[in-house]
Design a protein around this motif. Structure first.
Motif, PDB file in Angstrom:
ATOM      1  N   GLY A   1      45.638  30.983  81.224  1.00 46.67           N
ATOM      2  CA  GLY A   1      46.160  29.620  81.299  1.00 46.67           C
ATOM      3  C   GLY A   1      45.338  28.576  80.579  1.00 46.67           C
ATOM      4  O   GLY A   1      45.393  27.385  80.925  1.00 46.67           O
ATOM      5  N   LEU A   2      44.581  28.989  79.559  1.00 42.88           N
ATOM      6  CA  LEU A   2      43.784  28.032  78.798  1.00 42.88           C
ATOM      7  C   LEU A   2      44.700  27.125  77.979  1.00 42.88           C
ATOM      8  O   LEU A   2      45.624  27.587  77.313  1.00 42.88           O
ATOM      9  N   THR A   3      44.437  25.841  78.037  1.00 44.41           N
ATOM     10  CA  THR A   3      45.164  24.875  77.212  1.00 44.41           C
ATOM     11  C   THR A   3      44.170  24.122  76.338  1.00 44.41           C
ATOM     12  O   THR A   3      43.024  23.883  76.740  1.00 44.41           O
ATOM     13  N   ILE A   4      44.607  23.781  75.150  1.00 41.80           N
ATOM     14  CA  ILE A   4      43.765  23.036  74.207  1.00 41.80           C
ATOM     15  C   ILE A   4      44.538  21.811  73.750  1.00 41.80           C
ATOM     16  O   ILE A   4      45.695  21.914  73.346  1.00 41.80           O
ATOM     17  N   ARG A   5      43.903  20.657  73.847  1.00 38.44           N
ATOM     18  CA  ARG A   5      44.567  19.433  73.418  1.00 38.44           C
ATOM     19  C   ARG A   5      43.576  18.525  72.703  1.00 38.44           C
ATOM     20  O   ARG A   5      42.363  18.602  72.923  1.00 38.44           O
ATOM     21  N   MET A   6      44.115  17.690  71.836  1.00 38.69           N
ATOM     22  CA  MET A   6      43.321  16.710  71.108  1.00 38.69           C
ATOM     23  C   MET A   6      43.430  15.377  71.830  1.00 38.69           C
ATOM     24  O   MET A   6      44.542  14.895  72.097  1.00 38.69           O
ATOM     25  N   VAL A   7      42.288  14.787  72.160  1.00 40.89           N
ATOM     26  CA  VAL A   7      42.293  13.502  72.855  1.00 40.89           C
ATOM     27  C   VAL A   7      41.387  12.537  72.096  1.00 40.89           C
ATOM     28  O   VAL A   7      40.475  12.944  71.371  1.00 40.89           O
ATOM     29  N   GLU A   8      41.631  11.262  72.270  1.00 41.52           N
ATOM     30  CA  GLU A   8      40.820  10.243  71.605  1.00 41.52           C
ATOM     31  C   GLU A   8      40.819   8.979  72.440  1.00 41.52           C
ATOM     32  O   GLU A   8      41.513   8.880  73.456  1.00 41.52           O
ATOM     33  N   GLY A   9      40.017   8.007  72.018  1.00 44.58           N
ATOM     34  CA  GLY A   9      39.973   6.727  72.703  1.00 44.58           C
ATOM     35  C   GLY A   9      39.497   6.852  74.138  1.00 44.58           C
ATOM     36  O   GLY A   9      38.666   7.711  74.472  1.00 44.58           O
ATOM     37  N   PRO A  10      40.008   6.020  75.037  1.00 41.97           N
ATOM     38  CA  PRO A  10      39.561   6.026  76.436  1.00 41.97           C
ATOM     39  C   PRO A  10      39.707   7.390  77.109  1.00 41.97           C
ATOM     40  O   PRO A  10      38.876   7.760  77.946  1.00 41.97           O
ATOM     41  N   GLU A  11      40.742   8.141  76.742  1.00 43.43           N
ATOM     42  CA  GLU A  11      40.940   9.455  77.357  1.00 43.43           C
ATOM     43  C   GLU A  11      39.794  10.401  77.002  1.00 43.43           C
ATOM     44  O   GLU A  11      39.321  11.168  77.845  1.00 43.43           O
ATOM     45  N   ALA A  12      39.327  10.342  75.760  1.00 43.29           N
ATOM     46  CA  ALA A  12      38.202  11.179  75.351  1.00 43.29           C
ATOM     47  C   ALA A  12      36.913  10.725  76.028  1.00 43.29           C
ATOM     48  O   ALA A  12      36.116  11.547  76.498  1.00 43.29           O
ATOM     49  N   HIS A  13      36.684   9.412  76.076  1.00 38.26           N
ATOM     50  CA  HIS A  13      35.477   8.901  76.733  1.00 38.26           C
ATOM     51  C   HIS A  13      35.433   9.317  78.204  1.00 38.26           C
ATOM     52  O   HIS A  13      34.356   9.587  78.748  1.00 38.26           O
ATOM     53  N   ALA A  14      36.598   9.390  78.845  1.00 40.14           N
ATOM     54  CA  ALA A  14      36.642   9.766  80.259  1.00 40.14           C
ATOM     55  C   ALA A  14      36.202  11.212  80.482  1.00 40.14           C
ATOM     56  O   ALA A  14      35.779  11.570  81.593  1.00 40.14           O
ATOM     57  N   LEU A  15      36.279  12.044  79.449  1.00 41.05           N
ATOM     58  CA  LEU A  15      35.890  13.450  79.576  1.00 41.05           C
ATOM     59  C   LEU A  15      34.412  13.693  79.284  1.00 41.05           C
ATOM     60  O   LEU A  15      33.915  14.798  79.487  1.00 41.05           O
TER      61      LEU A  15
END
Length: 284
Positions: free
Chosen positions: A211-225
């Motif tokens: 169940g591995l998922t890969i996604r590209m995130v940026e902006g506030p969503e990336a900072h939250a990680l």
């Protein structure tokens, strides 16, 4: 201050704008407005963001650059007098030479740019960086200029302009490759050995089953990680007996580079892997 290369240097640790000119290169404490970047790590966007990232402790910095009218365009090469650098510390530990290279060490480009592939280095940049570094050495505590992460073409440029170095280090590992996005990932896999291709295919099947998922995130969503990504970077360093190469502030800082994104690998909503990526042409 001592003369070097016929140009009087400046202490670029102050807050004011400082510029020194030579026949075909300039020295400034600010990133030029226009930069024809050869790779991410000499782009204006990256260099401006890197100034604010404190993982390297720098006592001095400057930018050797050429004007847009120069035959090689508006190219730039940063100089850093670094007295604490986890990346360089890792190299020193590996060869049991901790502290043997003096403090600070002058770098023509940060050791953290190891994932880039800078090829040709204009002779004007070599002359300016070498002259400035030699002046810093003559007038301060530094003893060594290190030019990291050169390709064979870049090495040839430095040898032709600055002469032979006191030593060379060959890192027998490739950290980057060029991908043909139009051809796709499957076509890229035919560029690697059968053993690697089968191993990657096996890992992808297992990841899909779990169940591995890969996604590209940026902006506030990336900072939250970032709080979840930071322990993963420390774990990787520990496994390789290296110091922690990043802190959370550094990860946030890299996400502020124009075009920055995070590749987030997750299982059941839990971050298990993170990579930092940068869109080509977005670095300024």
């Amino acid at each position: 201050m001592a003369q070097a290369g016929g140009v009087r240097g400046v202490d670029t640790t102050g807050t004011g704008r400082s510029t020194v000119t030579a026949a075909d290169w300039r020295l400034s404490d600010e990133v030029p407005e226009r930069v024809a970047a050869s790779c991410l790590y000499d782009s204006a966007g990256w260099l401006r963001a890197w100034e604010d990232i404190g993982i390297e402790k720098r006592s001095r910095h400057a930018y050797v650059h050429t004007d847009p009218e120069h035959p090689d365009g508006a190219s730039v090469l940063p100089l850093y007098a670094v007295h604490e650098c986890p990346f360089w510390d890792g190299y020193e530990r590996q060869v049991d030479l901790v502290g043997r290279f003096g403090n600070p060490v002058i770098f023509a480009g940060s050791p953290y740019s190891m994932y880039g592939k800078r090829g040709h280095v204009p002779a004007a940049l070599v002359r300016g960086a070498h002259a400035t570094a030699m002046e810093w050495i003559a007038s301060g505590p530094a003893e060594l200029l290190v030019v990291p992460n050169l390709t064979e073409e870049g090495v040839a440029d430095w040898l032709e302009t600055a002469g032979p170095p006191v030593g060379r280090i060959l890192l027998e590992r490739t950290y980057s490759c060029d991908l043909d996005l139009d051809a796709g990932f499957d076509q890229h896999m035919f560029r690697v050995t059968n053993k690697i291709r089968r191993d990657v295919q096996r890992r992808l099947r297992r990841a899909d089953e779990r169940g591995l998922t890969i996604r590209m995130v940026e902006g506030p969503e990336a900072h939250a990680l970032v709080p979840a990504a930071y322990p993963l970077t420390v774990d990787t360093s520990d496994k390789n007996d290296w110091p922690a190469l990043f802190d959370e502030d550094a990860l946030h800082g890299m996400l502020r580079v124009p075009g920055a994104m995070m590749v987030a690998a997750e299982v059941d909503g839990r971050l298990v892997g993170a990579f930092f990526a940068f869109r080509r042409g977005s670095g300024g």
